[in-house]
Design an enzyme around this catalytic site. Structure first.
Site, PDB file in Angstrom:
ATOM      1  N   TYR A 121     -84.346  34.383  39.317  1.00 52.35           N
ATOM      2  CA  TYR A 121     -85.049  35.225  40.311  1.00 52.35           C
ATOM      3  C   TYR A 121     -86.499  34.771  40.543  1.00 52.35           C
ATOM      4  O   TYR A 121     -86.858  34.313  41.641  1.00 52.35           O
ATOM      5  CB  TYR A 121     -84.978  36.679  39.827  1.00 52.35           C
ATOM      6  CG  TYR A 121     -85.802  37.673  40.589  1.00 52.35           C
ATOM      7  CD1 TYR A 121     -85.832  37.691  41.979  1.00 52.35           C
ATOM      8  CD2 TYR A 121     -86.555  38.633  39.895  1.00 52.35           C
ATOM      9  CE1 TYR A 121     -86.586  38.633  42.660  1.00 52.35           C
ATOM     10  CE2 TYR A 121     -87.301  39.577  40.573  1.00 52.35           C
ATOM     11  CZ  TYR A 121     -87.321  39.566  41.955  1.00 52.35           C
ATOM     12  OH  TYR A 121     -88.065  40.503  42.627  1.00 52.35           O
ATOM     13  N   TYR A 153     -87.419  40.400  22.158  1.00 47.05           N
ATOM     14  CA  TYR A 153     -87.786  39.644  23.368  1.00 47.05           C
ATOM     15  C   TYR A 153     -89.297  39.420  23.426  1.00 47.05           C
ATOM     16  O   TYR A 153     -89.779  38.289  23.561  1.00 47.05           O
ATOM     17  CB  TYR A 153     -87.293  40.401  24.610  1.00 47.05           C
ATOM     18  CG  TYR A 153     -87.902  39.903  25.895  1.00 47.05           C
ATOM     19  CD1 TYR A 153     -87.720  38.585  26.301  1.00 47.05           C
ATOM     20  CD2 TYR A 153     -88.674  40.747  26.700  1.00 47.05           C
ATOM     21  CE1 TYR A 153     -88.300  38.131  27.483  1.00 47.05           C
ATOM     22  CE2 TYR A 153     -89.251  40.295  27.869  1.00 47.05           C
ATOM     23  CZ  TYR A 153     -89.062  38.986  28.256  1.00 47.05           C
ATOM     24  OH  TYR A 153     -89.635  38.524  29.413  1.00 47.05           O
TER      25      TYR A 153
END
Ligand code: UFG
Length: 327
Positions: A11, A141
């Site tokens: 993206y 993350y």
């Protein structure tokens, strides 16, 4: 400038490639197409399909093309998934990043940009969040990005490879030709637009008992083109001899989940039914960036700061691509 973009089929990566090519750069995309889409890759970019886990594959591409700079987008990026699969994030994101850095320093790459994250700031003392805020990763993350930021410090110190760590808040929006297409989709704006397209019955709001004006989480939504432009500006600075830098990237304004849904109702003309559900683990009440650092140093300012414009542009893309990049 010649730039290697890892994750250039994803993206944010694919839209940055679009802007780089528009700015006259030569671009090589390296992507394993695990989450990216072949159709998202700009036709004027050279495409090398490969996985960063394969040291020889990335080494061959860097040695063949000798880029001036690298923009490293390729990564696992979901906070929630990282809590369920910590090893995938802590091992793969970090080792893949190190494989890339090792080849980069070997071939004298001058500038390296890391996609970093607002998830470095799980317990902020000040809002909006500036670069001086203490770092408390909120998940494996966030931790993986924190470690890559630290690794880059050593690449600069030992090998003079200059770097920029750009900590994105909530990337959203689209261009005419490229937009958000994740599988599974977990992000608020595309999910809301899927309801407007009739692909989902409703949107579930993850909790309305947060310490915010309307009880739903407040986030800083930043247009993906503004993020892309920040990368180009930062890369030009590094390649022109600038020092390594870390910037938080957002609009400096927060919108609640309810405000996002309401704006999407206005833009789409669809009632977008919403229902209150349980909290999603790991969601802080409020995350708003201070982007004064990059504004002051590089003159960066969002071109699309209005939530309505962001949602309109995303809506145009989703209407034109109801099944994403699938034909
Ligand atoms: N939300 C809902 N319902 C949904 C989906 C999301 O209420 O179906 C809410 C979330 O709880 C959150 C807000 O909408 O409050 C935005 O959620 P997103 O999943 O769109 O984005 P996140 O804020 O969770 O994640 C973003 C980036 C991550 C980054 C993180 C930093 O996508 O990469 O910000 O906190 F790590």
């Amino acid at each position: 400038m010649k730039i290697l973009v890892t994750g250039g089929a994803g993206y944010i990566g694919s839209i940055t490639v679009e802007r780089l090519i528009k700015a006259g750069a030569e671009v090589i995309v390296f992507d394993n197409l695990y989450q990216g889409h072949k159709d998202a890759i700009h036709p004027n970019a050279v495409f090398a399909q490969g996985d960063l886990a394969d040291k020889h594959a990335i080494e061959a591409v860097i040695s063949a093309h000798k880029p001036d700079g690298i923009m490293h987008f390729a990564s696992y990026t979901l906070v929630g998934e990282s809590v369920e699969k910590p090893f995938m994030y802590l091992r793969d994101n970090i080792l893949n990043g190190l494989n890339l850095m090792e080849s980069a320093v070997k071939h004298g790459v001058k500038g390296f940009i890391l996609s970093s994250t607002a998830n470095l700031f799980d317990d902020p003392e000040h809002m909006p969040i500036a670069e001086t805020e203490r770092i408390v990763p909120g998940s494996p993350y966030g931790e993986s990005k924190h470690i890559l930021e630290r690794n880059l410090h050593w690449m600069d110190r030992l090998y003079n490879m200059r770097y920029a760590c750009l900590r994105y808040f909530n990337a959203c929006g689209a261009t005419e030709t490229r937009g958000e297409d994740h599988d599974p989709e977990t992000h608020l704006i595309p999910l809301v637009l899927e309801v407007a397209l009739g692909q989902r019955d409703k949107i579930v709001i993850f909790g309305d008992d947060y310490d915010t004006p309307d009880g739903t989480c407040v986030r800083d939504y930043i247009h993906v083109v503004d993020l892309a432009e920040a990368h180009i500006l930062a890369m030009k600075t590094l390649l022109n001899g600038g020092s390594s830098i870390k910037y938080n990237l957002g609009n400096g304004r927060g919108f609640s989940v309810k405000e996002v849904i309401e704006t999407a109702r206005e833009v789409t003309g669809h009632p977008i039914p919403a229902e209150i559900g349980v909290r999603r683990p790991g969601d802080p009440d409020i995350l708003i960036a201070s982007s004064e650092g990059i504004n002051h140093d590089l003159g960066w300012k969002p071109q699309y700061p209005e939530l309505r414009t962001i949602i309109e542009m995303a809506w145009n893309w989703h209407q034109a691509h109801p099944n994403g990049y699938e034909k």
